[in-house]
Design a protein around this motif. Structure first.
Motif, PDB file in Angstrom:
ATOM      1  N   LEU A   1      36.062  29.491  45.128  1.00 40.80           N
ATOM      2  CA  LEU A   1      37.086  28.353  45.868  1.00 40.80           C
ATOM      3  C   LEU A   1      36.465  27.894  47.139  1.00 40.80           C
ATOM      4  N   GLY A   2      36.220  28.993  47.853  1.00 38.23           N
ATOM      5  CA  GLY A   2      35.851  28.645  49.241  1.00 38.23           C
ATOM      6  C   GLY A   2      34.340  27.815  49.290  1.00 38.23           C
ATOM      7  N   TYR A   3      33.766  28.102  48.269  1.00 36.98           N
ATOM      8  CA  TYR A   3      32.315  27.437  48.615  1.00 36.98           C
ATOM      9  C   TYR A   3      32.729  26.040  47.945  1.00 36.98           C
ATOM     10  N   ASP A   4      33.563  25.991  47.076  1.00 33.04           N
ATOM     11  CA  ASP A   4      34.070  24.375  46.639  1.00 33.04           C
ATOM     12  C   ASP A   4      34.427  23.657  47.700  1.00 33.04           C
ATOM     13  N   LEU A   5      35.191  24.460  48.544  1.00 31.73           N
ATOM     14  CA  LEU A   5      35.750  23.520  49.793  1.00 31.73           C
ATOM     15  C   LEU A   5      34.598  23.233  50.827  1.00 31.73           C
ATOM     16  N   LEU A   6      33.710  23.968  50.957  1.00 31.07           N
ATOM     17  CA  LEU A   6      32.600  23.686  51.686  1.00 31.07           C
ATOM     18  C   LEU A   6      32.030  22.412  51.026  1.00 31.07           C
TER      19      LEU A   6
ATOM     20  N   ASP B   1      31.974  29.339  58.659  1.00 35.44           N
ATOM     21  CA  ASP B   1      32.845  29.276  57.741  1.00 35.44           C
ATOM     22  C   ASP B   1      32.252  29.983  56.465  1.00 35.44           C
ATOM     23  N   ARG B   2      31.089  29.493  56.311  1.00 35.64           N
ATOM     24  CA  ARG B   2      30.158  30.105  55.105  1.00 35.64           C
ATOM     25  C   ARG B   2      29.969  31.645  55.315  1.00 35.64           C
ATOM     26  N   LYS B   3      29.767  31.934  56.691  1.00 35.81           N
ATOM     27  CA  LYS B   3      29.598  33.362  56.924  1.00 35.81           C
ATOM     28  C   LYS B   3      30.934  34.276  56.685  1.00 35.81           C
ATOM     29  N   ASP B   4      32.129  33.568  57.139  1.00 31.69           N
ATOM     30  CA  ASP B   4      33.426  34.041  56.795  1.00 31.69           C
ATOM     31  C   ASP B   4      33.492  34.288  55.524  1.00 31.69           C
ATOM     32  N   LEU B   5      33.311  33.448  54.567  1.00 34.38           N
ATOM     33  CA  LEU B   5      33.532  33.453  53.263  1.00 34.38           C
ATOM     34  C   LEU B   5      32.791  34.718  52.535  1.00 34.38           C
TER      35      LEU B   5
ATOM     36  N   GLY C   1      32.697  40.492  50.549  1.00 32.89           N
ATOM     37  CA  GLY C   1      32.368  41.940  50.638  1.00 32.89           C
ATOM     38  C   GLY C   1      33.579  42.945  51.026  1.00 32.89           C
ATOM     39  N   ILE C   2      34.465  42.421  51.942  1.00 29.88           N
ATOM     40  CA  ILE C   2      35.494  43.360  52.349  1.00 29.88           C
ATOM     41  C   ILE C   2      36.383  43.397  50.859  1.00 29.88           C
ATOM     42  N   ARG C   3      36.750  42.410  50.246  1.00 31.19           N
ATOM     43  CA  ARG C   3      37.841  42.327  49.275  1.00 31.19           C
ATOM     44  C   ARG C   3      36.960  43.052  47.891  1.00 31.19           C
ATOM     45  N   MET C   4      35.585  43.076  47.837  1.00 38.75           N
ATOM     46  CA  MET C   4      35.038  43.790  46.803  1.00 38.75           C
ATOM     47  C   MET C   4      35.223  45.480  47.006  1.00 38.75           C
ATOM     48  N   ARG C   5      35.099  45.700  48.318  1.00 43.69           N
ATOM     49  CA  ARG C   5      34.802  47.293  48.749  1.00 43.69           C
ATOM     50  C   ARG C   5      36.263  47.638  48.639  1.00 43.69           C
ATOM     51  N   GLU C   6      37.262  46.838  48.803  1.00 47.85           N
ATOM     52  CA  GLU C   6      38.810  47.264  48.732  1.00 47.85           C
ATOM     53  C   GLU C   6      39.051  47.530  47.477  1.00 47.85           C
ATOM     54  N   ARG C   7      38.495  46.652  46.480  1.00 53.10           N
ATOM     55  CA  ARG C   7      38.716  47.115  44.790  1.00 53.10           C
ATOM     56  C   ARG C   7      37.872  48.281  44.600  1.00 53.10           C
ATOM     57  N   CYS C   8      37.274  49.021  45.194  1.00 49.65           N
ATOM     58  CA  CYS C   8      36.451  50.230  44.816  1.00 49.65           C
ATOM     59  C   CYS C   8      37.141  51.310  45.275  1.00 49.65           C
TER      60      CYS C   8
END
Length: 215
Positions: free
Chosen positions: A109-114, A125-129, A134-141
């Motif tokens: 979704l973020g990339y589609d907004l870009l 913006d792209r760096k933040d996304l 990465g943060i969200r993936m690791r949280e789910r580990c």
């Protein structure tokens, strides 16, 4: 623990760069072309939506979505507390952990907004996304039941997000352009990383870290 994480990062980068060179995407000629109509001035709408997308409130992010975006693209939905592209996925020809599905959809979704913003898109913006992915993936580990499962999950997350960052760098952090080789970069890098861990004695490190946890 920090030494192990450092070795993991080094092996991941080695795999990404090696496979990237093999696929011929280690360099680029010119900046990528925008996929949206950049003649329409929509910078403030795009930036407001991107800012909201990186905040905790998915409801606020949904409210900030430009009406023109939903007309031209699709209507984002809320899944597991995140605003996402309902048809998004993780770009990899080999299965990634199912826990990554929602972070990948939010990243899409973020990339589609870009793409919607066109020239209004900023490198930050792209760096933040990418960082948020990465943060969200690791949280789910973290909920994984045992140390080996968590470690494997983190390795997969590191490989996936590093491949995404590599591709963003290759595209000058501009508007995301189609990259058919990216899924194979991720898949190949996972293979190289796994082989690297095996050569470095991953089972011995896992047992050592498990002893540290139980000591």
């Amino acid at each position: 623990m920090h030494t192990s994480a450092g070795k993991r990062t080094g092996l991941v980068w080695l795999g990404i760069v090696g496979i990237g060179i093999a696929l011929g995407i280690g360099s680029t000629i010119g900046a990528p072309r925008a996929q949206a109509d950049a003649t329409v001035d929509r910078p403030s709408q795009t930036r407001d939506a991107l800012d909201a997308l990186t905040q905790p409130s998915s409801a606020a992010a949904q409210t900030a979505m430009p009406a023109e975006f939903t007309e031209r693209f699709y209507t984002p939905t809320i899944e597991d507390g995140l605003l996402v592209n309902p048809d998004g996925d993780c770009s990899s020809p080999i299965p990634l952990p199912s826990e990554f599905d929602i972070p990948c959809k939010a990243h899409d979704l973020g990339y589609d907004l870009l793409r919607f913003g066109g020239d209004a898109a900023r490198a930050a913006d792209r760096k933040d996304l990418d960082n948020l992915l990465g943060i969200r993936m690791r949280e789910r580990c973290s909920p994984q039941p045992d140390l080996l499962s968590r470690y494997s999950c983190h390795v997969m997350a590191d490989v996936a997000v590093t491949a995404v960052r590599f591709n963003s760098w290759r595209q000058h952090f501009g508007v995301p352009a189609p990259e058919p080789a990216l899924p194979y970069l991720i898949a190949g890098s996972i293979g190289v990383t796994v082989v690297g861990f095996a050569a470095c004695g991953l089972p011995r490190r896992i047992r050592f870290e498990q002893n540290e946890v139980t000591a």
